[in-house]
Design a protein around this motif. Sequence first.
Motif, PDB file in Angstrom:
ATOM      1  N   ARG A 168      -7.287   3.642 -35.905  1.00 58.50           N
ATOM      2  CA  ARG A 168      -7.985   4.935 -35.803  1.00 58.50           C
ATOM      3  C   ARG A 168      -8.876   4.928 -34.569  1.00 58.50           C
ATOM      4  O   ARG A 168      -9.119   3.874 -33.975  1.00 58.50           O
ATOM      5  CB  ARG A 168      -8.804   5.199 -37.064  1.00 58.50           C
ATOM      6  CG  ARG A 168      -9.910   4.172 -37.322  1.00 58.50           C
ATOM      7  CD  ARG A 168     -10.722   4.625 -38.533  1.00 58.50           C
ATOM      8  NE  ARG A 168     -11.772   3.718 -38.937  1.00 58.50           N
ATOM      9  CZ  ARG A 168     -13.016   3.762 -38.438  1.00 58.50           C
ATOM     10  NH1 ARG A 168     -13.361   4.609 -37.508  1.00 58.50           N
ATOM     11  NH2 ARG A 168     -13.922   2.902 -38.886  1.00 58.50           N
ATOM     12  N   ASP A 169      -9.349   6.121 -34.199  1.00 58.81           N
ATOM     13  CA  ASP A 169     -10.259   6.208 -33.059  1.00 58.81           C
ATOM     14  C   ASP A 169     -11.584   5.526 -33.400  1.00 58.81           C
ATOM     15  O   ASP A 169     -12.072   5.655 -34.527  1.00 58.81           O
ATOM     16  CB  ASP A 169     -10.556   7.682 -32.721  1.00 58.81           C
ATOM     17  CG  ASP A 169      -9.318   8.420 -32.216  1.00 58.81           C
ATOM     18  OD1 ASP A 169      -8.295   7.756 -31.953  1.00 58.81           O
ATOM     19  OD2 ASP A 169      -9.398   9.654 -32.079  1.00 58.81           O
ATOM     20  N   LEU A 170     -12.144   4.829 -32.432  1.00 57.26           N
ATOM     21  CA  LEU A 170     -13.506   4.302 -32.566  1.00 57.26           C
ATOM     22  C   LEU A 170     -14.364   5.084 -31.586  1.00 57.26           C
ATOM     23  O   LEU A 170     -14.142   5.012 -30.374  1.00 57.26           O
ATOM     24  CB  LEU A 170     -13.554   2.814 -32.222  1.00 57.26           C
ATOM     25  CG  LEU A 170     -12.750   1.847 -33.088  1.00 57.26           C
ATOM     26  CD1 LEU A 170     -12.935   0.419 -32.587  1.00 57.26           C
ATOM     27  CD2 LEU A 170     -13.171   1.955 -34.555  1.00 57.26           C
ATOM     28  N   LYS A 171     -15.299   5.847 -32.124  1.00 54.52           N
ATOM     29  CA  LYS A 171     -16.164   6.658 -31.260  1.00 54.52           C
ATOM     30  C   LYS A 171     -17.576   6.109 -31.292  1.00 54.52           C
ATOM     31  O   LYS A 171     -18.006   5.532 -32.302  1.00 54.52           O
ATOM     32  CB  LYS A 171     -16.184   8.106 -31.759  1.00 54.52           C
ATOM     33  CG  LYS A 171     -14.843   8.818 -31.624  1.00 54.52           C
ATOM     34  CD  LYS A 171     -15.025  10.310 -31.841  1.00 54.52           C
ATOM     35  CE  LYS A 171     -13.995  10.937 -32.745  1.00 54.52           C
ATOM     36  NZ  LYS A 171     -13.937  10.531 -34.115  1.00 54.52           N
ATOM     37  N   ALA A 172     -18.282   6.284 -30.188  1.00 60.21           N
ATOM     38  CA  ALA A 172     -19.681   5.846 -30.125  1.00 60.21           C
ATOM     39  C   ALA A 172     -20.427   6.417 -31.325  1.00 60.21           C
ATOM     40  O   ALA A 172     -20.294   7.602 -31.643  1.00 60.21           O
ATOM     41  CB  ALA A 172     -20.306   6.312 -28.818  1.00 60.21           C
TER      42      ALA A 172
END
Length: 141
Positions: free
Chosen positions: A112-116
Amino acid sequence: MKRSLTTLVVFIFVSLALSACVSKSFTVTNVWARPGLSGSNSAIYMTINNPSQADALVEARCDVAATVELHMTTMESGVMKMQAQDSIALPVNGQVKLEPGGLHVMLINLRRDLKAGDQFPVTLRFQHAQEMTLQVQVKEP
Ligand SMILES: [Cu+2]
């Protein structure tokens, strides 16, 4: 009276021994990962302080990526290379830094996306010490 005093002394001794044991476990600080898109790669960094016996980090487990490996970045003739490590040595009374350009926990093929601002758990397995689960903070380097 004498018996209860002995019991108290034994109790204090055991308590001290236990607390010494607890205070001698690893402290791991600054646990963070780079942002990344689903399907790409990222890396986890951290600082491990080892106040007790010599040990080694032998595995990191994390369900945000299909593959998780221990890596070392090296420069060879001006080319940056990453090499998988079987383990990362944690010398007694030492501090080991996993940081950009050096040792890291490689996250390959993110699920999955890892966002700040995101957080996710990682579990560290050691040669001797009990395994430890930590929260990773996603942030820009
Ligand atoms: Cu890597």
